[in-house]
Enzyme design. Sequence first.
Site, mmCIF file in Angstrom:
data_model
loop_
_atom_site.group_PDB
_atom_site.id
_atom_site.type_symbol
_atom_site.label_atom_id
_atom_site.label_comp_id
_atom_site.label_asym_id
_atom_site.label_seq_id
_atom_site.Cartn_x
_atom_site.Cartn_y
_atom_site.Cartn_z
ATOM 1 N N ILE A 1 0.834 -1.204 0.000
ATOM 2 C CA ILE A 1 0.000 0.000 0.000
ATOM 3 C C ILE A 1 0.869 1.254 0.000
ATOM 4 C CG2 ILE A 1 -1.870 1.231 1.142
ATOM 5 C CD1 ILE A 1 -2.523 -1.602 -0.057
ATOM 6 N N GLU B 1 -7.309 6.532 -13.064
ATOM 7 C CA GLU B 1 -6.072 6.093 -12.419
ATOM 8 C C GLU B 1 -5.049 5.648 -13.459
ATOM 9 O OE1 GLU B 1 -4.396 2.634 -9.364
ATOM 10 O OE2 GLU B 1 -6.543 3.072 -9.444
ATOM 11 N N HIS C 1 24.797 5.408 -20.905
ATOM 12 C CA HIS C 1 25.620 5.995 -19.848
ATOM 13 C C HIS C 1 26.825 5.100 -19.542
ATOM 14 C CE1 HIS C 1 22.430 8.902 -18.964
ATOM 15 N NE2 HIS C 1 23.168 9.438 -18.003
ATOM 16 N N GLY C 2 26.779 3.845 -20.001
ATOM 17 C CA GLY C 2 27.869 2.922 -19.703
ATOM 18 C C GLY C 2 27.932 2.597 -18.230
ATOM 19 N N GLN D 1 26.259 5.753 -35.376
ATOM 20 C CA GLN D 1 24.997 5.606 -36.107
ATOM 21 C C GLN D 1 23.987 4.739 -35.353
ATOM 22 O OE1 GLN D 1 24.481 3.095 -39.743
ATOM 23 N NE2 GLN D 1 24.087 5.064 -40.756
#
Length: 382
Positions: A158, A239, A335-336, A276
Amino acid sequence: MERLIFAEEHDQFRASAARFMAAEVAPHAERWRREGIVEREVYRKAGDAGLLCLWADPAHGGAGVADLRFDQIVIEENVRGGEPGFYLHLHSNLVAPYIAALGTPALQGRLMPRVVSGETILAIAMTEAGGGSDLRAIRTRAVREGDGWRLTGAKTYISNGILADAVVVAARTGERTLGLFVVDRGMAGFERGGKLGKMGLAAQDTAELFFNDVQVPGDNVLGDPEAGLPALMRFLATERLVAAIASIAAAQTALALTLDFAATRTAFGRPVGLFQHNRFRLAALRSRIDAAQAWIDQLVLLANAARLTPEDAAAAKLVASELEGEAADLGVQLHGGAGYMDEYRISRMYTDARISRIFAGSNEIMLEIIARGMGLDERGVP
């Protein structure tokens, strides 16, 4: 991508919401993540800033603005510049509407002003161990006693479970019927377990709740005690759209972080974003996120016109949460090694994103809803 659904008043409100997140949320986010809970005071500050329950009746302290675009802005700015574990959308857009639409005048008069001000924090308790997304498997039971009800059972996972002052609880009232009951902090027999450890959303408090013969007064019943399931179905579409709004905002944010990093991180003498393969992956993701954003914006307008369908909401939640996961995953990859470190936000976004495909109904359930809307169920195909 320019988004034409917003007017000047929305832009001004966005600037105000962004300032609030920068001043009152972001500086505390790291500590909240360590402690596993946000401060209660931030809800009161959000109420003072006019960021909670904008749709609420002015008699209860709300602005009376029934325009989901304002709530969309709050959610987006919290994702981008605040802390995703600050669950103000749960409070304002998922739980409070049950009280405002189904509560007795006495209950509304007692709770809603404090909900709008942020003094009373809300949660909703549907999930049970072993039940997951299947609301019909609920075993928590409410038995009528005099003018009230006796509530017995347990709920798990919850959100806002520790902070909540008032909890909307779904409980079985008959063999095939559910009711919705508001349980207040301090009621005898209402107990909370400790904060549950999670893989993401570290600042968001999640807990088990226990109801040991809790005596719930009649004024705390939301609507017909035998019509809780239709009520849940009525509100679940919104929701799921709210979940989609948050997920697509997270996808946008993850992509922006990755683009910034890929422009400066080098490999073999050039930025990784210029290879690329990477450029094409980022371009494809940009296109898909923008397409989903335009669609979700349109659904917000349909919700404003009371024309949002359960199928469209389920589809939006499905697509946006999958894109959130993809954007965070690609971000970590580009990000490596830095992407695996929690000091970089993309690492936290990766673990935060995983729950989006589970809560508000798992994505497998979303597929069922969409398929049934197409006529693809046990009754046959079109």
